[in-house]
Scaffold this motif. Structure first.
Motif, PDB file in Angstrom:
ATOM      1  N   HIS A  25       0.825  -1.214   0.000  1.00 23.57           N
ATOM      2  CA  HIS A  25       0.000   0.000   0.000  1.00 23.57           C
ATOM      3  C   HIS A  25       0.857   1.261   0.000  1.00 23.57           C
ATOM      4  O   HIS A  25       0.612   2.170  -0.781  1.00 23.57           O
ATOM      5  N   GLY A  26       1.861   1.302   0.878  1.00 22.51           N
ATOM      6  CA  GLY A  26       2.748   2.475   0.947  1.00 22.51           C
ATOM      7  C   GLY A  26       1.955   3.768   0.889  1.00 22.51           C
ATOM      8  O   GLY A  26       0.968   3.949   1.597  1.00 22.51           O
ATOM      9  N   HIS A  27       2.388   4.669  -0.013  1.00 26.45           N
ATOM     10  CA  HIS A  27       1.675   5.960  -0.141  1.00 26.45           C
ATOM     11  C   HIS A  27       0.706   5.955  -1.303  1.00 26.45           C
ATOM     12  O   HIS A  27       0.262   6.989  -1.764  1.00 26.45           O
ATOM     13  N   ARG A  28       0.439   4.777  -1.801  1.00 22.63           N
ATOM     14  CA  ARG A  28      -0.463   4.703  -2.961  1.00 22.63           C
ATOM     15  C   ARG A  28      -1.904   5.062  -2.567  1.00 22.63           C
ATOM     16  O   ARG A  28      -2.299   4.881  -1.416  1.00 22.63           O
ATOM     17  N   LEU A  29      -2.647   5.506  -3.601  1.00 23.69           N
ATOM     18  CA  LEU A  29      -4.092   5.682  -3.421  1.00 23.69           C
ATOM     19  C   LEU A  29      -4.695   4.287  -3.323  1.00 23.69           C
ATOM     20  O   LEU A  29      -4.511   3.449  -4.214  1.00 23.69           O
ATOM     21  N   ARG A  30      -5.427   4.015  -2.233  1.00 23.86           N
ATOM     22  CA  ARG A  30      -5.958   2.654  -2.009  1.00 23.86           C
ATOM     23  C   ARG A  30      -7.435   2.611  -2.380  1.00 23.86           C
ATOM     24  O   ARG A  30      -8.250   3.345  -1.816  1.00 23.86           O
ATOM     25  N   ILE A  31      -7.734   1.744  -3.349  1.00 20.07           N
ATOM     26  CA  ILE A  31      -9.120   1.624  -3.811  1.00 20.07           C
ATOM     27  C   ILE A  31      -9.621   0.206  -3.550  1.00 20.07           C
ATOM     28  O   ILE A  31      -9.017  -0.773  -4.006  1.00 20.07           O
ATOM     29  N   ALA A  32     -10.707   0.098  -2.796  1.00 15.24           N
ATOM     30  CA  ALA A  32     -11.353  -1.209  -2.603  1.00 15.24           C
ATOM     31  C   ALA A  32     -12.484  -1.284  -3.626  1.00 15.24           C
ATOM     32  O   ALA A  32     -13.381  -0.441  -3.625  1.00 15.24           O
ATOM     33  N   LEU A  54      -7.446  -1.487 -14.980  1.00 15.93           N
ATOM     34  CA  LEU A  54      -7.159  -0.073 -15.282  1.00 15.93           C
ATOM     35  C   LEU A  54      -6.629   0.664 -14.050  1.00 15.93           C
ATOM     36  O   LEU A  54      -5.674   1.425 -14.137  1.00 15.93           O
ATOM     37  N   PHE A  55      -7.229   0.424 -12.893  1.00 18.60           N
ATOM     38  CA  PHE A  55      -6.731   1.084 -11.670  1.00 18.60           C
ATOM     39  C   PHE A  55      -5.315   0.609 -11.361  1.00 18.60           C
ATOM     40  O   PHE A  55      -4.425   1.401 -11.108  1.00 18.60           O
ATOM     41  N   ASN A  56      -5.110  -0.695 -11.404  1.00 14.46           N
ATOM     42  CA  ASN A  56      -3.803  -1.218 -11.009  1.00 14.46           C
ATOM     43  C   ASN A  56      -2.709  -0.913 -12.027  1.00 14.46           C
ATOM     44  O   ASN A  56      -1.526  -1.025 -11.723  1.00 14.46           O
ATOM     45  N   ALA A  57      -3.095  -0.494 -13.236  1.00 12.30           N
ATOM     46  CA  ALA A  57      -2.091  -0.112 -14.236  1.00 12.30           C
ATOM     47  C   ALA A  57      -1.376   1.173 -13.800  1.00 12.30           C
ATOM     48  O   ALA A  57      -0.285   1.472 -14.272  1.00 12.30           O
ATOM     49  N   HIS A  58      -1.993   1.933 -12.912  1.00  5.60           N
ATOM     50  CA  HIS A  58      -1.341   3.150 -12.388  1.00  5.60           C
ATOM     51  C   HIS A  58      -0.457   2.744 -11.215  1.00  5.60           C
ATOM     52  O   HIS A  58      -0.940   2.145 -10.248  1.00  5.60           O
ATOM     53  N   ASP A  59       0.817   3.133 -11.301  1.00  3.69           N
ATOM     54  CA  ASP A  59       1.733   2.730 -10.240  1.00  3.69           C
ATOM     55  C   ASP A  59       1.340   3.327  -8.889  1.00  3.69           C
ATOM     56  O   ASP A  59       1.587   2.743  -7.836  1.00  3.69           O
ATOM     57  N   ASP A  60       0.712   4.497  -8.930  1.00  2.00           N
ATOM     58  CA  ASP A  60       0.389   5.150  -7.655  1.00  2.00           C
ATOM     59  C   ASP A  60      -0.990   4.755  -7.109  1.00  2.00           C
ATOM     60  O   ASP A  60      -1.507   5.393  -6.213  1.00  2.00           O
ATOM     61  N   GLY A 159     -20.316   6.203 -17.431  1.00  2.00           N
ATOM     62  CA  GLY A 159     -19.679   6.015 -18.732  1.00  2.00           C
ATOM     63  C   GLY A 159     -18.714   4.850 -18.720  1.00  2.00           C
ATOM     64  O   GLY A 159     -18.847   3.920 -17.929  1.00  2.00           O
ATOM     65  N   GLU A 160     -17.742   4.920 -19.602  1.00  2.00           N
ATOM     66  CA  GLU A 160     -16.844   3.790 -19.831  1.00  2.00           C
ATOM     67  C   GLU A 160     -15.573   3.912 -18.993  1.00  2.00           C
ATOM     68  O   GLU A 160     -14.944   4.978 -18.942  1.00  2.00           O
ATOM     69  N   GLY A 161     -15.206   2.819 -18.345  1.00  2.09           N
ATOM     70  CA  GLY A 161     -14.072   2.798 -17.427  1.00  2.09           C
ATOM     71  C   GLY A 161     -12.789   3.311 -18.053  1.00  2.09           C
ATOM     72  O   GLY A 161     -12.002   3.995 -17.392  1.00  2.09           O
ATOM     73  N   GLU A 162     -12.583   3.037 -19.325  1.00  3.04           N
ATOM     74  CA  GLU A 162     -11.329   3.431 -19.988  1.00  3.04           C
ATOM     75  C   GLU A 162     -11.157   4.949 -19.978  1.00  3.04           C
ATOM     76  O   GLU A 162     -10.033   5.456 -20.003  1.00  3.04           O
ATOM     77  N   ALA A 167      -9.273   9.895 -15.666  1.00  2.56           N
ATOM     78  CA  ALA A 167      -9.780  11.190 -15.198  1.00  2.56           C
ATOM     79  C   ALA A 167      -9.848  11.204 -13.670  1.00  2.56           C
ATOM     80  O   ALA A 167      -9.530  12.206 -13.024  1.00  2.56           O
ATOM     81  N   PHE A 168     -10.242  10.095 -13.091  1.00  2.00           N
ATOM     82  CA  PHE A 168     -10.326  10.017 -11.632  1.00  2.00           C
ATOM     83  C   PHE A 168      -8.925  10.166 -11.019  1.00  2.00           C
ATOM     84  O   PHE A 168      -8.725  10.904 -10.055  1.00  2.00           O
ATOM     85  N   GLN A 169      -7.980   9.472 -11.624  1.00  2.14           N
ATOM     86  CA  GLN A 169      -6.614   9.513 -11.103  1.00  2.14           C
ATOM     87  C   GLN A 169      -6.066  10.946 -11.169  1.00  2.14           C
ATOM     88  O   GLN A 169      -5.439  11.428 -10.231  1.00  2.14           O
TER      89      GLN A 169
END
Ligand code: SF4
Length: 579
Positions: A25-32, A54-60, A159-162, A167-169
């Motif tokens: 987890h470290g300093h990452r944004l944690r999404i359940a 898609l979420f996990n593709a972001h390193d942070d 809308g579509e997750g892609e 945009a959320f990140q």
């Protein structure tokens, strides 16, 4: 329930999975990330699998999953007040920064609330503060009509997750605090922050409009990919034998359907038709072959992919048995049927929707009985044994003749089946599935009341008697009561939310929930909405204009087709929905 027991169960599930992501987890944004139904159902859901990837593709970002626990475990959790944990790291859900729900079906709304309760997170947004995770609700239902869920969500992703995930990140990285995040999200396409909007009601109880807070757009525009040319298709990333479809590799081949059936929200809401890149489809399928020998093609109009024959041929050569979700009748060409048969398919599903050509013109299903019978010849002569048929009742202008026509068409299809079965020596089955029309938001029928339940029940009875005792034909006809509450969730506004909460508390006794909360279900379901100033789902601009739907409705009553612009370019010209 002891926390070590939850941990053990999570580890047992993970031990059977291939492909899940475990990050510190470290300093990452944690999404359940939640699927508000069982693990069994959720793991076959491509939306969930895609958003996880898609979420996990972001390193942070670190994204972990949780599901509705099985009945007994759920009761234990409630009794012991043990906090619900995620699968990957067995961390309490309430400790995450964001809890994201991927909601595909109206029936799962109550489960969203159950999961919040198990996670010990207040259910109404108004009762939460910056100590609680941000509750984000997305998934197919939210860009059709998010309003019944609005009071429970901090943010609705429409809308579509892609498009939505990046945009959320972006907004999350730029935000200084929770309120600032909500403000930034409201500026992004596809994010609807219900607390920023005040619905206005007319004296007769209908919706008069929405007043948005400064900076909050009215309506919120759905987020969608302009093109899928450079995008990986949604596909199974985590394999497990414990799902509805076993270890089948699921992949979306093409998004959208240009047929414009007047009742079909999926058709209208995923326009324009956008094929995923053939090379990526084949590369992902090749990589997944080590984990699966079956491929499920999840697209509403599979054959609108310009390379479909090559894709099917290559998948077959890879040794996959191929199951298409449902095939449009005009897609069933000789090569397609042959490849499917050669890959081991024994059942094909088609949707005539009704038995008469007249009623098919009303709903804009642009095929005739002659064409359906022609395709049936093609299907059964190829060696495919079984046929599944989708029909609807309660369609505008429907008469008893149309019900008889369902029986007659099915009998003619059965004749075709028997003709080839005799030569082969084995007889297959025809399975008819019949659903009453629930007029859906975002369709040409969005203003229509649902048909009077007494009449629907009579039609069900009539159809049951028409289709009883047909050899090798089985009909599954859905009852009206079931559709009533589904319609309430589909057509309601945020005043329906207390009934969802009550249904969650009382074990889904919907009638009692509606009575207790004073929600007038008939108001939402049986009222003609053509004179309403605003519809609850107008808060989301899905891209289709009301004038187009009005036109389509008028054509429906004139029994006129709008011929589907099959080619993608024409489609884009006619329906420039994504700008
Ligand atoms: S063919 Fe009609 S019902 Fe089927 S996905 Fe397309 S628009 Fe919807």
């Amino acid at each position: 329930m002891k926390s070590w027991l939850q941990r053990e169960r999570a580890l047992e599930i993970l031990s059977k999975e291939v492909g899940y992501v475990r990050k510190p987890h470290g300093h990452r944004l944690r999404i359940a990330l939640a699927f508000p139904n069982s693990y069994w159902v959720g793991m076959s859901n491509l939306g969930l699998q895609t958003v996880y990837r898609l979420f996990n593709a972001h390193d942070d970002i670190v994204c972990e999953r949780f599901f509705l626990p099985p009945k007994q475990e759920l009761a234990e959790l409630l009794a012991t007040k043990a906090p619900l944990v995620t699968l990957e790291s067995q961390t309490p859900v309430a400790d995450f920064d964001v809890v994201a729900f991927s909601v595909s079906f109206e029936w799962d709304y109550v489960n969203v609330l159950t999961l919040l309760r198990l996670a010990q997170i207040p259910r109404y947004a108004a009762e939460r503060n910056h100590h609680h995770p941000l509750i984000l609700i997305g998934g197919a239902v939210t860009f059709v009509n998010p309003e019944p869920l609005a009071p429970f969500a901090d943010v609705i992703a429409a809308g579509e997750g892609e498009s939505l995930v990046p945009a959320f990140q972006r907004a999350y990285s730029a935000a200084t605090d929770r309120q600032d995040l909500l403000r930034l999200l409201a500026l992004e396409r596809g994010f609807y922050v219900p607390a920023f909007y005040e619905p206005q009601y007319a004296a007769n109880g209908t919706l008069a409009g929405f007043i948005g807070a400064p900076g909050a757009p009215v309506p919120v525009r759905k987020a969608a990919l302009r093109t899928t040319e450079a995008v990986d298709p949604p596909a199974t990333g985590i394999f497990t034998p414990d799902t509805e479809f076993g270890s089948r590799f699921l992949i979306e081949v093409v998004r959208g359907c240009a047929n414009l059936c007047r009742f079909c929200w999926a058709g209208y809401n995923y326009l324009p038709v956008r094929p995923f890149p053939t090379d990526r489809i084949l590369a992902l399928a090749a990589a997944a072959r080590a984990h699966s020998s079956k491929v499920g093609l999840v697209s509403i109009a599979l054959c609108d992919h310009p390379d479909i024959e090559r894709i099917l041929t290559r998948l077959s050569e890879m040794g996959y048995s191929i199951s298409p979700a449902s095939l449009r009748l005009d897609d069933l060409t000789e090569p397609i049927v042959r490849i499917l048969r050669e890959s081991g398919e024994r059942t094909i599903t088609i949707a005539p929707e009704t038995g008469s050509d007249r009623l098919r013109r009303v709903i804009n299903k642009t095929v005739t009985n002659d064409e359906i019978l022609d395709r049936a010849d093609l299907i059964f002569s190829s060696g495919i044994e079984n046929l599944k048929l989708y029909y609807m009742i309660g369609l505008p202008t429907e008469t008893d003749d149309d019900l008889v026509a369902i029986r007659d068409l099915t009998l003619q299809l059965r004749e075709r089946m028997m003709k080839y079965a005799r030569n082969r020596g084995t007889v297959g089955r025809i399975i008819g599935s019949v659903n009453p029309l629930v007029p859906k938001p975002g369709t040409a029928y969005q203003w229509l009341p649902m048909e009077n339940p007494r009449i629907v029940e009579q039609k069900i009875k009539r159809l049951r008697s028409l289709t009883a005792d047909l050899d090798n034909v089985y009909f599954n006809i859905k009852s009206e009561r079931h559709s009533y509450y589904q319609a309430l969730l589909s057509l309601g506004d945020r005043r329906v939310a207390p009934a969802i909460e009550a249904a969650e508390r009382n074990g889904q006794q919907w009638r009692a929930a509606v009575d207790e909360t004073g929600v007038d279900g008939d108001f939402y379901i049986f009222r003609d909405r053509s004179n309403d100033a605003v519809l609850p789902w107008d808060i989301i601009d899905g891209g289709m204009k009301a004038a187009f739907f009005h036109d389509e409705f008028a054509k429906s009553l004139r029994e006129e087709w709008t011929m589907p612009p099959k080619r993608q370019q024409e489609n884009a010209k006619l329906l420039p929905v994504i700008q």
